[in-house]
Design a protein around this motif. Structure first.
Motif, short mmCIF file in Angstrom:
data_model
loop_
_atom_site.label_atom_id
_atom_site.label_comp_id
_atom_site.label_asym_id
_atom_site.label_seq_id
_atom_site.Cartn_x
_atom_site.Cartn_y
_atom_site.Cartn_z
N LYS A 74 19.15 -1.42 -6.36
CA LYS A 74 19.37 -2.84 -6.04
C LYS A 74 18.06 -3.62 -6.02
O LYS A 74 18.01 -4.77 -6.41
CB LYS A 74 20.03 -2.98 -4.66
CG LYS A 74 21.48 -2.63 -4.61
CD LYS A 74 21.99 -2.85 -3.19
CE LYS A 74 23.35 -2.27 -2.96
NZ LYS A 74 23.77 -2.41 -1.56
N ARG A 75 17.00 -2.99 -5.53
CA ARG A 75 15.75 -3.71 -5.28
C ARG A 75 14.65 -3.49 -6.31
O ARG A 75 13.63 -4.17 -6.27
CB ARG A 75 15.22 -3.31 -3.90
CG ARG A 75 16.17 -3.70 -2.79
CD ARG A 75 15.63 -3.25 -1.47
NE ARG A 75 16.59 -3.53 -0.43
CZ ARG A 75 16.33 -4.25 0.64
NH1 ARG A 75 15.13 -4.74 0.83
NH2 ARG A 75 17.25 -4.48 1.54
N LYS A 76 14.83 -2.56 -7.21
CA LYS A 76 13.72 -2.21 -8.10
C LYS A 76 13.26 -3.36 -8.99
O LYS A 76 12.08 -3.44 -9.32
CB LYS A 76 14.03 -0.95 -8.92
CG LYS A 76 14.96 -1.14 -10.07
CD LYS A 76 15.12 0.18 -10.81
CE LYS A 76 16.05 0.00 -11.99
NZ LYS A 76 16.24 1.25 -12.70
N ALA A 77 14.15 -4.24 -9.36
CA ALA A 77 13.75 -5.36 -10.22
C ALA A 77 12.81 -6.31 -9.50
O ALA A 77 11.97 -6.97 -10.14
CB ALA A 77 14.99 -6.12 -10.70
N MET A 78 12.90 -6.36 -8.18
CA MET A 78 12.05 -7.27 -7.41
C MET A 78 10.77 -6.60 -6.91
O MET A 78 9.93 -7.25 -6.31
CB MET A 78 12.84 -7.81 -6.20
CG MET A 78 14.04 -8.63 -6.60
SD MET A 78 14.93 -9.31 -5.20
CE MET A 78 15.64 -7.83 -4.50
N MET A 79 10.61 -5.32 -7.16
CA MET A 79 9.45 -4.58 -6.64
C MET A 79 8.28 -4.67 -7.60
O MET A 79 8.46 -4.76 -8.81
CB MET A 79 9.82 -3.10 -6.43
CG MET A 79 10.91 -2.85 -5.42
SD MET A 79 11.36 -1.11 -5.39
CE MET A 79 10.61 -0.62 -3.88
N LYS A 80 7.09 -4.60 -7.03
CA LYS A 80 5.90 -4.50 -7.85
C LYS A 80 5.88 -3.11 -8.49
O LYS A 80 6.49 -2.17 -7.98
CB LYS A 80 4.65 -4.69 -6.99
CG LYS A 80 4.50 -6.09 -6.45
CD LYS A 80 3.22 -6.20 -5.68
CE LYS A 80 3.07 -7.61 -5.14
NZ LYS A 80 1.87 -7.76 -4.34
N GLU A 81 5.19 -3.01 -9.61
CA GLU A 81 5.16 -1.75 -10.38
C GLU A 81 4.70 -0.57 -9.53
O GLU A 81 5.31 0.49 -9.58
CB GLU A 81 4.27 -1.91 -11.62
CG GLU A 81 4.21 -0.68 -12.50
CD GLU A 81 5.57 -0.26 -13.08
OE1 GLU A 81 5.76 0.94 -13.27
OE2 GLU A 81 6.43 -1.12 -13.32
#
Length: 171
Positions: A74-81
């Motif tokens: 759910k959150r990976k798209a909003m996380m920094k690399e």
């Protein structure tokens, strides 16, 4: 007079008997005896309960891992690399830990079953020896895949189970 009687478990058996009619043979179905003795039944129940407890533990760990994975997705798209990479490594570590726990628990169950089976089988063998000596048997064979036919009246499995239960009551 020596007579060649036959092969037992790949070993040549020669008995000195006046005639084959004097040869006294009995049979035991070890698998049945292991399952029918009270101690065997109790051990099987204990092992099944142990298995259920360990399976629940694994199911809980797997559920937790799936929840972490779903949250990450759910959150990976909003996380920094670098945060995404760290979370992926954490999930991979958790997955490897789950696999390691599964292997450890499986090994524990197999080892416990082996120990219990060996202990009960050893006691059954001592009972079989007592019956053999007491009743004058020349051979007592384990009915298994190698015995294709036998006279049912020579099967002493039930007698072995009764003596075992009398000598080693369920704990």
């Amino acid at each position: 007079m020596h007579r060649l009687i036959g092969f037992v478990c790949g070993s040549l058996v020669c008995l000195s008997v006046a005639s084959a009619a004097e040869l006294k043979i009995a049979y035991v179905e070890m698998a049945k005896a292991l399952n029918d003795v009270e101690e065997g039944k109790a051990a099987k129940e204990r092992l099944q309960n142990d298995f259920k407890g360990k399976q629940k533990r694994l199911d809980d760990l797997q559920t937790q891992l799936k929840a972490k994975q779903a949250e990450f997705e759910k959150r990976k798209a909003m996380m920094k690399e670098d945060a995404r990479q760290a979370k992926m490594e954490e999930l991979q570590t958790d997955f490897l830990e789950l696999q390691k726990t599964y292997a450890t628990l499986q090994k524990e169950l197999i080892e416990e079953e082996r120990k219990v089976t060996e202990q009960i089988a050893g006691r059954i063998n001592s009972i079989i020896s007592k019956i053999g000596d007491r009743d004058g048997y020349h051979l007592i064979l384990n009915i298994g895949e190698t015995v294709l036919y036998y006279k049912r009246h020579q099967d002493i499995t039930d007698q072995v189970v009764q003596m075992y239960n009398a000598q080693f009551p369920k704990k």
